[in-house]
Design an enzyme around this catalytic site. Structure first.
Site, short mmCIF file in Angstrom:
data_model
loop_
_atom_site.label_atom_id
_atom_site.label_comp_id
_atom_site.label_asym_id
_atom_site.label_seq_id
_atom_site.Cartn_x
_atom_site.Cartn_y
_atom_site.Cartn_z
N HIS B 390 0.63 -1.17 0.25
CA HIS B 390 -0.13 -0.15 0.04
C HIS B 390 0.90 1.15 0.31
O HIS B 390 0.22 2.26 0.11
CB HIS B 390 -1.08 0.16 1.08
CG HIS B 390 -0.44 -0.10 2.55
ND1 HIS B 390 -1.12 -0.52 3.63
CD2 HIS B 390 0.55 0.37 3.26
CE1 HIS B 390 -0.49 -0.15 4.75
NE2 HIS B 390 0.48 0.30 4.43
N TYR B 419 -3.18 -32.37 13.96
CA TYR B 419 -4.51 -32.96 13.39
C TYR B 419 -5.34 -32.07 12.60
O TYR B 419 -6.16 -32.41 12.07
CB TYR B 419 -5.20 -33.64 14.55
CG TYR B 419 -5.54 -32.68 15.52
CD1 TYR B 419 -4.84 -32.87 16.65
CD2 TYR B 419 -6.67 -31.82 15.31
CE1 TYR B 419 -5.01 -31.67 17.77
CE2 TYR B 419 -6.81 -30.91 16.61
CZ TYR B 419 -6.02 -30.90 17.83
OH TYR B 419 -6.22 -30.02 18.83
MG LIG Z 1 -8.95 -33.16 8.70
#
Ligand SMILES: [Mg+2]
Lengths: 620, 620
Positions: B390, B419
């Site tokens: 910017h 996970y």
């Molecule tokens: Mg997943």
């Protein structure tokens, strides 16, 4: 500008599931563009255009314009190929995106043409004024006292939470600094007492020593000292990674973060909170602050802020004090549901009556229990609150916000050299010296300001929009409850997680008779892959959802009652250690309508059926 | 998409001083809107519109639409009344705003309709891909190795600098953590040696213990430990308040910030830097890092990054190492001027030839000295670099960026629970876990991506645009040099501060014969008030500029040679302690043109004359 409109038609405020309002959108947008261009033309009309007709017919101009056309074709193609259809009235039940307010899109685009930078008043008087106004509107929404409170827009909820922690850290350290600089004001206090002074007590002392504030600040946590003395930052067990990141960044460190267990409704367990604080107090470890969440982004749950405040009052009598920061990034705007047309917090007994008057819900709502009422009401007792316009404000990304109960706190974190300030300004000349960020789009302020003017932050405006969203969530919740699918010889049942506290609906599929948690998790993950970008063909996907994992490292055993209710044993839970959840944030402004929802319900059911068949075809 | 265009016509890329390109703007914007709406319509075309013709002719819809019209009228009026006319080709010489790239405005608006959130890939595949591409383009611009480096977009330069400091802090603490977790890898090293390991050495050790990285991170500065051992953060004496704020926020504290004097060109004095580092080393205080600035926002000056790197190499032989962060928020894009059409850094001897070939400057440039050449070249040796699209990227606010030399550093600050990640993704599934912020507009990525496709980050694209800006600055600089105004019997002379390092022109007015510094400061401040929002009537103001103060607390005596050259004594300087400077950031893409500039020059001269007359009428 007084807003006299009492019956906002939500359908006039969005571009529409099928772009139904494209004519209105173009009319408004083109008018704003023309007004901007007229402004350019008439600023010193004696100046001639610098881009001449000859320029415009030159070879290089034409080639450059064609080049731009080509680039935009690629952009359009990429966006159309790889974007999510959250605009649909009934097929996107994912996380966390939605149709945004058409007036705000127009306001953003318009203001972008002026490109103000709200870091400094000088470069953006118009949009800086809007941001100041928005800050006061936020404060009124939270029940903070007019004239004593403040708020501003920021990049997002993570930044607002970080700023809240910055406030808490520096506030907490001030008594230690006062002791070094003006000890007479804290005479006789032990370190434990210094670290348990209330925010108000501290600010009252500073009021008495204006000439010493700079020196006190130099001795505060901003110096780099005292950080390890300030105690623990207590957050809900479901600890969002952004809180760990915040503690890292702000230098108090992850070791100062302690998670308080949530109950089986995923709300912070207040008795556990009390036990933890007493356990810490017994070791003379203070509490830097407690975070309550209004609308967890995983479960939509609303913490009992009223109980946190009650506990604070009780412990204050024993000389224990903690700062409260409410992370209402997600749910903050929903406080509008509790404010009448004059922005007063409605009596619980009158809620239904007022809601009926302003058509907040089309049918009897199940959401608004007394618990939730008191949780929202008590927000006014927190020191700082995060609120994200780009979530329940229906503003395009990125627009976050923070609200500060006591405007005097602003000076505790501010950076300024007095000589950079113009005298007599009521808006900071250099907002960047009072907040975490520097440069920021004036266009964001214009977008939020416009939304607040279109929809007041009470039951007549945002209350109605958010009511619609919650009602849509409940329709989806009831649709899922008890639903069964047959795939070959298998029966697949659907189990919603819990009655939504807000507009988040979590659910799982499980095969009838299955007691293997890993197998269920795989089913839901496989389903998610069919119902997301993962399998490609997003644009042809007839039902889109998202997923999350509730795993022991983050949740402890709080998901266990739910997992057991599905027929899994404690041993299964311990072995697998997580449950994969499908997650829908029901933001659509259309799905509250019974007719609309019912029309989509059969389509969703069909799409789920097909996806489950694909999952089983692939898996088995 | 290969960009074969060799002669970008800048005039086709902006809306225009008088909105000359409004037809092109509307053509492109409306096409993008239509393509978006077509996409909405054709996502599941079997779904009917939910906003019906009957809805649209209902009373409440019509009233709501009128209400929106009224709100937008107020918005438009406020913006037109209280915005800065920086679009003008020759009347805005203030700080720091400009015309932005029309294709980026369109891209932003278009992508905003899809409202992707780049915090997570899942909710924004298209714009997340664009951001990844932009990050690699930034890395190539900085001369970082392909495949080993990384960058991303962030809210602004303050956030990028904060992130750079976060990287530096956590990197610096890692050897202490390794000693706790895997001591065999740093066997025999003293604490001093641990705190002077190079970034590469540290990362090479981590490569050998992937299974212990999480534990090492737990013991690093993110834990809250070690912060006070990490040493000093050295910044230029002109210390921008954002660096103080950053040290506060990141927890190392203001007491760890040390300012290094600048020379009388406002560049960090490298001999003073060396002296300071040796003085600290003698006390066994390490250096956390050194900040070099490419384009100070006050003076436009370019620090000698090459000399900082040279010094680091020299000191490394004595066992001293420091992290280098380059704050190129302002000047980063200007590195494009040094890259040929194949993105290779051009030999100094060939610069003029290449620039002539691509029309980077219309006349012989005075800016590009060998000093500056080497400063830009050496940026590739810094660990992290801030770059703001910017600013010199001509992208609308807010768009900042950070570039990281060694992509392995990313894992040092990352938060993730394994996970939550999909396997096999080459783009982070949760970008929010690898950067300071959380949610952020995919539209920003689309705007920057589009700009980079329109204008390559080398001499053929951005090089030309930035060359135009620098050439405009030099025109203004030469215009001011030796200029005199007569007001009554007074003669007012203009004195530019120094030959601009970049496109920033600082200057003062002084009355001939005046040796009272306070009086000169007042004259310039009074002039600023006439040439800014302060006196109102912004839209009728024929010459707009901005101002700043160079005061002893921030600058020491570095302004003294300039102040003395104006005829003030050392005693005057000591007494007044500051000099008020007028400041022009010459960003206009039009003023490079000799004809354009000359047409405005006489108007500017006239406007200055009138303002000085007002100042003297008021003052005397
Ligand atoms: Mg997943």
């Amino acid at each position: 500008m007084k807003n006299e409109l009492r019956d906002h038609n939500l359908k006039a405020l969005f571009l529409g599931s099928k772009g139904e309002n494209v004519d209105l959108f173009k009319e408004l947008l083109l008018k704003m563009i023309d007004e901007h261009v007229g402004w350019r033309q008439n600023y010193q009309p004696q100046d001639l255009p610098v881009i001449t007709p000859q320029d415009k017919s030159s070879k290089s101009f034409l080639e450059t314009a064609d080049h731009v056309r080509s680039v935009l074709n690629v952009l359009s193609s990429k966006l159309r190929t790889n974007s999510l259809p959250w605009h649909t009235a009934g097929r996107f039940w994912g996380h966390m995106n939605s149709e945004t307010l058409m007036p705000s899109i127009i306001a953003y685009t318009t203001a972008m043409l002026w490109n103000g930078n709200n870091v400094a008043y000088e470069s953006s008087p118009g949009t800086s004024q809007m941001e100041e106004e928005v800050g006061h509107e936020f404060a009124a929404l939270m029940g903070y006292k007019k004239g004593e409170s403040w708020g501003h827009i920021c990049a997002d909820g993570s930044i607002a939470n970080l700023e809240g922690l910055w406030y808490a850290r520096n506030m907490k350290s001030l008594p230690l600094a006062i002791k070094e600089v003006a000890p007479e004001f804290v005479a006789g206090k032990t370190e434990w007492e210094l670290l348990n002074m209330s925010t108000e007590e501290i600010l009252d002392i500073l009021d008495q020593i204006p000439e010493k504030i700079d020196e006190v600040k130099e001795h505060s946590a901003r110096s780099g000292k005292h950080l390890q003395k300030l105690g623990k930052w207590l957050i809900p067990q479901t600890k969002h990674y952004s809180w760990l990141k915040a503690a890292d960044i702000i230098g108090v460190g992850l070791d100062c973060v302690e998670a308080i267990d949530v109950d089986d409704h995923y709300r912070m367990d207040i008795s556990k909170l009390e036990a933890k604080i007493r356990e810490l107090a017994a070791q003379e470890i203070p509490v830097l602050g407690v975070v309550g969440v209004i609308g967890t982004t995983e479960e939509g749950q609303v913490d009992r802020i009223d109980k946190m405040v009650e506990l604070r009052d009780k412990l204050a009598e024993e000389g224990i004090y903690y700062y409260i920061h409410v992370d209402a990034a997600y749910g903050g705007y929903a406080r509008a549901i509790f404010l009448d047309e004059n922005n007063n917090f409605i009596d619980y007994a009158k809620m239904s009556e007022v809601h009926e008057k302003f058509n907040v819900f089309t049918e009897k709502n199940e959401w608004l229990t007394e618990d939730i009422y008191h949780s929202f009401k008590a927000m006014s007792e927190a020191e700082t609150i995060t609120i994200d316009p780009h979530k329940m404000g229906y503003i395009p990304y990125s627009a976050g916000g923070i609200v500060v109960k006591d405007t005097r706190m602003r000076d505790v974190i501010s950076y300024f050299a007095t000589y950079v300030f113009e005298k007599g300004a009521d808006i900071p000349a250099l907002l960047g010296a009072y907040m975490l960020e520097g440069s920021k789009a004036g266009a964001t302020a214009a977008a939020v300001w416009t939304a607040h003017k279109v929809l007041p932050l009470n039951v007549t405006g945002y209350g109605k929009l958010i009511g619609a969203s919650i009602e849509g969530a409940y329709r989806f919740y009831h649709f899922l409850q008890g639903k069964q699918f047959k795939v070959g010889d298998k029966t697949i049942n659907v189990y919603p997680l819990t009655k939504p506290d807000f507009n988040m609906v979590d659910y799982v599929f499980n095969e009838e008779g299955n007691t293997d948690l890993e197998k269920m998790n795989k089913l839901n993950h496989d389903f998610y892959e069919q119902a997301s970008y993962v399998k490609g063909g997003l644009y042809n996907n007839e039902f889109i959802t998202s997923h999350t994992d509730f795993a022991i490292p983050d949740y402890g055993n709080s998901p266990l009652p739910y997992v057991q209710s599905l027929g899994f044993s404690k041993e299964e839970w311990d072995r697998e250690g997580k449950v994969t959840i499908l997650r829908a944030c029901a933001l659509s402004p259309y799905a509250y309508d019974k007719g609309v929802f019912e029309e989509y319900a059969s389509k969703i059911e069909q799409a789920i059926q097909e996806k489950l068949e694909k999952v089983y075809a692939v898996v088995n």
